[in-house]
Write a protein that holds these residues in place. Structure first.
Motif, PDB file in Angstrom:
ATOM      1  N   UNK A   3       0.857  -1.170   0.000  1.00 14.06           N
ATOM      2  CA  UNK A   3       0.000   0.000   0.000  1.00 14.06           C
ATOM      3  C   UNK A   3       0.899   1.228   0.000  1.00 14.06           C
ATOM      4  N   UNK A   4       0.630   2.145  -0.895  1.00 17.86           N
ATOM      5  CA  UNK A   4       1.412   3.377  -0.940  1.00 17.86           C
ATOM      6  C   UNK A   4       1.067   4.196   0.292  1.00 17.86           C
ATOM      7  N   UNK A   5       2.077   4.613   0.997  1.00 13.00           N
ATOM      8  CA  UNK A   5       1.834   5.373   2.225  1.00 13.00           C
ATOM      9  C   UNK A   5       2.925   6.412   2.407  1.00 13.00           C
ATOM     10  N   UNK A   6       2.542   7.526   2.871  1.00 17.12           N
ATOM     11  CA  UNK A   6       3.464   8.580   3.282  1.00 17.12           C
ATOM     12  C   UNK A   6       2.635   9.526   4.121  1.00 17.12           C
ATOM     13  N   UNK A   7       2.313   9.054   5.335  1.00 14.52           N
ATOM     14  CA  UNK A   7       1.431   9.854   6.175  1.00 14.52           C
ATOM     15  C   UNK A   7       1.945   9.906   7.602  1.00 14.52           C
ATOM     16  N   UNK A   8       1.562  10.972   8.299  1.00 11.53           N
ATOM     17  CA  UNK A   8       1.942  11.137   9.689  1.00 11.53           C
ATOM     18  C   UNK A   8       1.225  10.105  10.545  1.00 11.53           C
ATOM     19  N   UNK A   9       1.940   9.577  11.537  1.00 12.05           N
ATOM     20  CA  UNK A   9       1.361   8.630  12.484  1.00 12.05           C
ATOM     21  C   UNK A   9       1.842   8.973  13.883  1.00 12.05           C
ATOM     22  N   UNK A  10       1.148   8.464  14.882  1.00 13.64           N
ATOM     23  CA  UNK A  10       1.587   8.580  16.270  1.00 13.64           C
ATOM     24  C   UNK A  10       2.116   7.225  16.683  1.00 13.64           C
ATOM     25  N   UNK A  11       3.286   7.213  17.299  1.00 16.00           N
ATOM     26  CA  UNK A  11       3.919   5.967  17.718  1.00 16.00           C
ATOM     27  C   UNK A  11       4.259   6.057  19.204  1.00 16.00           C
ATOM     28  N   UNK A  12       3.947   4.999  19.962  1.00 18.53           N
ATOM     29  CA  UNK A  12       4.321   4.889  21.365  1.00 18.53           C
ATOM     30  C   UNK A  12       5.411   3.838  21.481  1.00 18.53           C
ATOM     31  N   UNK A  13       6.417   4.151  22.264  1.00 21.81           N
ATOM     32  CA  UNK A  13       7.547   3.233  22.449  1.00 21.81           C
ATOM     33  C   UNK A  13       7.675   2.841  23.919  1.00 21.81           C
ATOM     34  N   UNK A  14       8.169   1.632  24.126  1.00 19.72           N
ATOM     35  CA  UNK A  14       8.569   1.160  25.447  1.00 19.72           C
ATOM     36  C   UNK A  14       9.946   0.540  25.293  1.00 19.72           C
ATOM     37  N   UNK A  15      10.844   0.896  26.198  1.00 22.89           N
ATOM     38  CA  UNK A  15      12.224   0.403  26.135  1.00 22.89           C
ATOM     39  C   UNK A  15      12.843   0.708  24.770  1.00 22.89           C
TER      40      UNK A  15
END
Length: 77
Positions: A3-15
């Motif tokens: 899928x063509x994608x180039x969009x803003x996303x929110x990412x949560x990280x742990x460690x």
């Protein structure tokens, strides 16, 4: 299928690893161990498999972080 994608996303990280994200108002949980591809001092990127909390679809996703800003680069169903 890619899928063509180039969009803003929110990412949560742990460690220091992504664990969940929101793409187009839909929450996804990362269900494997993310693979990091270090882009040097300019950016970092990750590839992982994620499952939708809405309908349990799965996708392989590539995301990049540049200066604290996350972007979905590509996704495969």
């Amino acid at each position: 299928m890619r899928m063509v994608a180039r969009e803003d996303v929110q990412v949560w990280c742990e460690h220091e690893r992504p664990v969940r994200l929101v793409v187009d108002h839909e929450r996804w949980r990362i269900i494997d161990t993310p693979t990091r591809s270090d882009g040097g001092r300019l950016f970092q990127s990750w590839r992982f498999t994620a499952r939708s909390d809405v309908d349990h679809r799965t996708r392989v996703m590539d995301v990049e972080e540049v200066d604290g800003h996350w972007m979905l680069v590509a996704a495969w169903e």
